[in-house]
Motif scaffolding. Structure first.
Motif, PDB file in Angstrom:
ATOM      1  N   ASP A 106     -34.403 -15.579   7.241  1.00  0.00           N
ATOM      2  CA  ASP A 106     -35.082 -15.662   7.897  1.00  0.00           C
ATOM      3  C   ASP A 106     -35.899 -16.723   7.763  1.00  0.00           C
ATOM      4  O   ASP A 106     -37.303 -16.403   6.929  1.00  0.00           O
ATOM      5  N   GLU A 113     -26.788 -15.947   6.252  1.00  0.00           N
ATOM      6  CA  GLU A 113     -28.013 -15.117   6.467  1.00  0.00           C
ATOM      7  C   GLU A 113     -29.673 -15.378   6.444  1.00  0.00           C
ATOM      8  O   GLU A 113     -29.515 -14.282   5.532  1.00  0.00           O
ATOM      9  N   ASN A 125     -27.938 -22.806  15.843  1.00  0.00           N
ATOM     10  CA  ASN A 125     -29.084 -22.473  14.960  1.00  0.00           C
ATOM     11  C   ASN A 125     -30.298 -22.649  15.700  1.00  0.00           C
ATOM     12  O   ASN A 125     -31.698 -22.587  15.733  1.00  0.00           O
ATOM     13  N   GLN A 155     -40.074 -17.787  12.089  1.00  0.00           N
ATOM     14  CA  GLN A 155     -39.589 -16.626  12.483  1.00  0.00           C
ATOM     15  C   GLN A 155     -38.826 -16.611  13.306  1.00  0.00           C
ATOM     16  O   GLN A 155     -38.987 -16.932  14.528  1.00  0.00           O
ATOM     17  N   HIS A 156     -36.957 -17.189  12.976  1.00  0.00           N
ATOM     18  CA  HIS A 156     -35.790 -17.375  13.632  1.00  0.00           C
ATOM     19  C   HIS A 156     -34.988 -16.803  12.388  1.00  0.00           C
ATOM     20  O   HIS A 156     -34.983 -16.770  11.315  1.00  0.00           O
ATOM     21  N   HIS A 157     -34.192 -16.176  13.678  1.00  0.00           N
ATOM     22  CA  HIS A 157     -32.956 -15.568  12.219  1.00  0.00           C
ATOM     23  C   HIS A 157     -31.551 -16.508  11.810  1.00  0.00           C
ATOM     24  O   HIS A 157     -31.305 -16.937  13.639  1.00  0.00           O
TER      25      HIS A 157
END
Length: 218
Positions: A25, A23, A110, A28-30
């Motif tokens: 970041d 994972e 995603n 501004q998205h995970h």
């Protein structure tokens, strides 16, 4: 990207490559990516070069908004996904056929639904079937850790030459491990102006920017 399964008796330093997911970041998205080393090998894990290239893209040193981009040897698709999240108008994320279902699943998970139409997962074996892509039709060509098999260098260079116009920006992130890696850069310089633009000391990753030489430059 070569598809090379790996023995389970791996070094502890490589243990993160055997995690089923990873994972990040970015933009501004995970971002959560599935990994599958045991089945697809190096094509299905996130390498440091991809992370460093994404960090560089996030700095905004290269304009992505409104641009048409393609990622070569995408593996998990991290770089292409981040390029899309940063505002690229159209992103084509490519790899060899065995990796496409895996790659497409990561993209679907995603990329927001309203952006999915702008992202295409496509088969591309370097040097083959290039006519399916627009010649010189990309503003940005991205590659992370794709310079490692010397036998692929001629076909990779052929592919880059085909995809690039004189205004295309090529960004390659890699670790210079062996003499052959330097050999590739020298081969690239025959048709491209190549410049080292970033070095991540912690991860020992270089980013090179390449611009296709015009007839006047040759």
């Amino acid at each position: 990207m070569a598809l090379v399964p790996y023995d389970g008796n791996y070094l502890p330093a490589l243990s993160k490559l055997h995690n089923s997911s990873v994972e990040f970041d970015f933009a501004q998205h995970h971002v959560r990516l599935t990994q599958d080393w045991n089945t697809l090998g190096v094509a299905a894990v996130v390498w440091d070069a991809a992370v460093v290239l994404c960090m560089y893209l996030e700095l905004g040193q290269v304009e992505l908004k409104g641009k048409v981009a393609i990622e070569l040897g995408a593996g998990t698709g991290l770089v292409g996904i981040v390029a899309a999240l940063l505002g690229a108008k159209k992103v084509t994320i490519t790899d060899r056929k065995p990796a496409l279902d895996f790659l497409a699943a990561n993209v679907k998970e995603n990329i927001p639904p309203d952006q999915l139409a702008a992202v295409e997962v496509s088969e591309l074996t370097w040097g083959q079937g290039l006519e399916r892509y627009p010649e010189g039709g990309f503003d940005i060509v991205l590659g992370a850790d794709i310079v490692y098999l010397e036998d692929t260098f001629p076909s990779l260079l052929q592919t880059m030459n085909y995809l690039c116009s004189n205004s295309t920006v090529v960004l390659l992130a890699c670790r210079i491990r062996y003499e052959r890696d330097t050999k590739f850069l020298n081969m690239l310089k025959q048709n491209f102006m190549v410049q080292e633009i970033h070095y991540d000391k912690e991860r020992d990753i270089y980013i090179y920017k390449a611009l296709k030489l015009t007839r006047k430059d040759l």
